[in-house]
Scaffold this motif. Structure first.
Motif, PDB file in Angstrom:
ATOM      1  N   ILE A  23       0.840  -1.194   0.000  1.00 34.54           N
ATOM      2  CA  ILE A  23       0.000   0.000   0.000  1.00 34.54           C
ATOM      3  C   ILE A  23       0.875   1.245   0.000  1.00 34.54           C
ATOM      4  N   GLU A  24       0.530   2.194  -0.841  1.00 34.71           N
ATOM      5  CA  GLU A  24       1.322   3.419  -0.999  1.00 34.71           C
ATOM      6  C   GLU A  24       1.139   4.331   0.217  1.00 34.71           C
ATOM      7  N   ASP A  25       2.215   4.975   0.608  1.00 33.52           N
ATOM      8  CA  ASP A  25       2.220   5.779   1.841  1.00 33.52           C
ATOM      9  C   ASP A  25       1.148   6.868   1.837  1.00 33.52           C
ATOM     10  N   TYR A  26       0.929   7.530   0.705  1.00 31.03           N
ATOM     11  CA  TYR A  26      -0.075   8.590   0.642  1.00 31.03           C
ATOM     12  C   TYR A  26      -1.487   8.042   0.872  1.00 31.03           C
ATOM     13  N   VAL A  27      -1.719   6.807   0.457  1.00 31.50           N
ATOM     14  CA  VAL A  27      -3.027   6.182   0.677  1.00 31.50           C
ATOM     15  C   VAL A  27      -3.249   5.951   2.170  1.00 31.50           C
ATOM     16  N   VAL A  28      -2.193   5.475   2.846  1.00 32.10           N
ATOM     17  CA  VAL A  28      -2.285   5.256   4.293  1.00 32.10           C
ATOM     18  C   VAL A  28      -2.582   6.569   5.010  1.00 32.10           C
ATOM     19  N   ARG A  29      -1.878   7.619   4.621  1.00 28.05           N
ATOM     20  CA  ARG A  29      -2.089   8.927   5.251  1.00 28.05           C
ATOM     21  C   ARG A  29      -3.519   9.426   5.044  1.00 28.05           C
ATOM     22  N   PHE A  30      -3.997   9.288   3.825  1.00 27.49           N
ATOM     23  CA  PHE A  30      -5.348   9.763   3.531  1.00 27.49           C
ATOM     24  C   PHE A  30      -6.382   8.957   4.321  1.00 27.49           C
ATOM     25  N   ALA A  31      -6.187   7.634   4.403  1.00 28.92           N
ATOM     26  CA  ALA A  31      -7.137   6.769   5.110  1.00 28.92           C
ATOM     27  C   ALA A  31      -7.200   7.141   6.593  1.00 28.92           C
ATOM     28  N   LYS A  32      -6.049   7.366   7.216  1.00 26.35           N
ATOM     29  CA  LYS A  32      -6.026   7.707   8.633  1.00 26.35           C
ATOM     30  C   LYS A  32      -6.602   9.102   8.881  1.00 26.35           C
ATOM     31  N   GLU A  33      -6.346  10.018   7.950  1.00 15.92           N
ATOM     32  CA  GLU A  33      -6.941  11.349   8.077  1.00 15.92           C
ATOM     33  C   GLU A  33      -8.457  11.264   7.942  1.00 15.92           C
ATOM     34  N   LEU A  34      -8.923  10.433   7.021  1.00 15.69           N
ATOM     35  CA  LEU A  34     -10.360  10.239   6.843  1.00 15.69           C
ATOM     36  C   LEU A  34     -10.987   9.659   8.110  1.00 15.69           C
ATOM     37  N   ALA A  35     -10.290   8.711   8.734  1.00 16.82           N
ATOM     38  CA  ALA A  35     -10.791   8.112   9.971  1.00 16.82           C
ATOM     39  C   ALA A  35     -10.919   9.165  11.071  1.00 16.82           C
ATOM     40  N   GLY A  36      -9.934  10.069  11.152  1.00 21.16           N
ATOM     41  CA  GLY A  36      -9.983  11.126  12.155  1.00 21.16           C
ATOM     42  C   GLY A  36     -11.133  12.083  11.946  1.00 21.16           C
ATOM     43  N   GLN A  37     -11.514  12.279  10.707  1.00 22.45           N
ATOM     44  CA  GLN A  37     -12.632  13.185  10.418  1.00 22.45           C
ATOM     45  C   GLN A  37     -13.970  12.596  10.845  1.00 22.45           C
ATOM     46  N   GLY A  38     -13.998  11.266  11.011  1.00 21.24           N
ATOM     47  CA  GLY A  38     -15.244  10.622  11.399  1.00 21.24           C
ATOM     48  C   GLY A  38     -15.669  10.941  12.815  1.00 21.24           C
ATOM     49  N   ARG A  39     -14.701  11.303  13.699  1.00 20.12           N
ATOM     50  CA  ARG A  39     -15.003  11.646  15.090  1.00 20.12           C
ATOM     51  C   ARG A  39     -15.864  10.580  15.765  1.00 20.12           C
ATOM     52  N   GLY A  40     -15.465   9.339  15.558  1.00 22.91           N
ATOM     53  CA  GLY A  40     -16.167   8.242  16.206  1.00 22.91           C
ATOM     54  C   GLY A  40     -17.204   7.560  15.344  1.00 22.91           C
ATOM     55  N   THR A  41     -17.580   8.158  14.218  1.00 25.99           N
ATOM     56  CA  THR A  41     -18.554   7.524  13.329  1.00 25.99           C
ATOM     57  C   THR A  41     -17.831   6.705  12.263  1.00 25.99           C
ATOM     58  N   GLU A  42     -18.594   5.870  11.599  1.00 26.22           N
ATOM     59  CA  GLU A  42     -18.002   5.013  10.572  1.00 26.22           C
ATOM     60  C   GLU A  42     -17.539   5.821   9.358  1.00 26.22           C
ATOM     61  N   LYS A  43     -16.383   5.459   8.876  1.00 25.07           N
ATOM     62  CA  LYS A  43     -15.860   6.021   7.640  1.00 25.07           C
ATOM     63  C   LYS A  43     -15.382   4.873   6.753  1.00 25.07           C
ATOM     64  N   ALA A  44     -15.600   5.030   5.461  1.00 22.03           N
ATOM     65  CA  ALA A  44     -15.202   3.963   4.538  1.00 22.03           C
ATOM     66  C   ALA A  44     -14.743   4.562   3.218  1.00 22.03           C
ATOM     67  N   ALA A  45     -13.941   3.792   2.480  1.00 24.87           N
ATOM     68  CA  ALA A  45     -13.421   4.254   1.201  1.00 24.87           C
ATOM     69  C   ALA A  45     -13.103   3.043   0.329  1.00 24.87           C
ATOM     70  N   MET A  46     -13.047   3.286  -0.962  1.00 26.13           N
ATOM     71  CA  MET A  46     -12.649   2.243  -1.899  1.00 26.13           C
ATOM     72  C   MET A  46     -11.145   2.326  -2.133  1.00 26.13           C
ATOM     73  N   LEU A  47     -10.496   1.160  -2.104  1.00 28.66           N
ATOM     74  CA  LEU A  47      -9.062   1.065  -2.370  1.00 28.66           C
ATOM     75  C   LEU A  47      -8.846   0.756  -3.845  1.00 28.66           C
ATOM     76  N   LEU A  48      -7.961   1.534  -4.461  1.00 29.08           N
ATOM     77  CA  LEU A  48      -7.734   1.412  -5.903  1.00 29.08           C
ATOM     78  C   LEU A  48      -6.301   0.960  -6.178  1.00 29.08           C
TER      79      LEU A  48
END
Length: 298
Positions: A23-48
């Motif tokens: 997995i590319e480093d920028y993808v990991v960063r984006f995924a973790k940032e997305l998780a933080g934006q959820g503030r406890g709620t579910e977050k999901a994304a498609m991996l390409l």
């Protein structure tokens, strides 16, 4: 398709077996940032990315990611057509020659009890189920990868993070960052408008309260003036009535005095004389009457 192993790679944990995840480093960063934006709620994304066979091993190479819109508000495990349309639009506009190789899920406090739900989502949305599930637990700051085999998920003991120039992913991150900044600005502006509206509403309440107090004050003054006026009128009327009553009393007293005067004139005065004889002295009115009677007899 032949697989070219990335030059800069970091291994996380153990990675034995026939399948490997890169997995590319920028993808990991984006995924973790997305998780933080959820503030406890579910977050999901498609991996390409792409899948490759290399020396009998199946390689999952992930170089892109797009958020699944409205995932937390879904009504069931199946993503509706509108969500899929938005996902494919994002992929087409931002990435070239990448396919869906799995999906990302994050929720604060994620527990093993949610695993069957995630498996159902996986089965219902992917016709070819040999996809990757990337999990990130925000509280523990732990990520893991699961692969679908024989109707269930198998957790991988390790994976690889690689570092390459990825202009498409960088452009997507920048675009999403600007979009989120705009959303935050809109949210801040909405909050400010709400605060301003609350302040204006309170000011209107204060103004209306002042007007009401003024009206009540004026009404009280008017009522007081009316009461004073009524009291004055009643007083005047009372005085007038008293004056009229006094006048009537005076007239009655005059009539009484006149009646007493007439009665005195008609009375006869009796004087006692010697030898027990009495002499009556008629009043002027009686003498006049007697004279008239004498003349009549003559």
């Amino acid at each position: 398709m032949q697989w070219n192993r990335p030059k800069s790679v970091r291994q996380i944990g153990e990675a034995p077996g026939r399948d490997r995840v890169y997995i590319e480093d920028y993808v990991v960063r984006f995924a973790k940032e997305l998780a933080g934006q959820g503030r406890g709620t579910e977050k999901a994304a498609m991996l390409l990315g792409g899948t490759f066979l290399n020396n009998g091993e199946k390689i999952y190479q992930i170089s892109g990611i797009v958020e699944i819109p409205g995932f937390a508000g879904r009504s069931g495990p199946v993503l509706d057509q509108g969500v899929w349309d938005r996902i494919y639009t994002e992929i087409k506009e931002n990435f070239t020659d990448l396919e869906i190789v799995g999906w990302f899920f994050s929720c604060r406090g994620f527990s093993a009890k949610q695993a069957p739900q995630l498996l159902e989502i996986h089965k219902q949305n992917f016709q070819h189920r040999d996809k990757v599930l990337y999990l990130y637990e925000e509280n523990e700051k732990e990520d893991s990868f699961l692969l679908y085999r024989n109707g269930r998920f198998e957790k991988q003991k390790g994976h690889y993070v690689y570092y390459e120039k990825n202009p498409e992913m960088l452009a997507y991150i920048e675009r999403e960052s600007n979009r989120r900044v705009h959303i935050v600005e809109q949210e801040d502006d909405r909050v400010l408008r709400n605060i301003r509206g609350i302040m204006e509403e309170k000011e209107q309440v204060r103004v209306q309260s002042r007007k009401k107090q003024k009206r009540e004050s004026r009404l009280g003054y008017s009522l007081g003036s009316m009461v004073a006026l009524i009291a004055l009128v009643i007083g005047v009327a009372t005085l007038r009535n008293q004056s009229a009553l006094d006048q009537v009393k005076r007239q009655v007293e005059n009539l009484q005095q006149m009646a007493l005067g007439v009665q005195k004139e008609n009375q006869t005065t009796v004087e006692t004389m010697g030898s027990g004889l009495t002499k009556a002295t008629p009043t002027p009115a009686a003498a006049s009457t007697a004279a008239v009677s004498g003349n009549a007899m003559n």
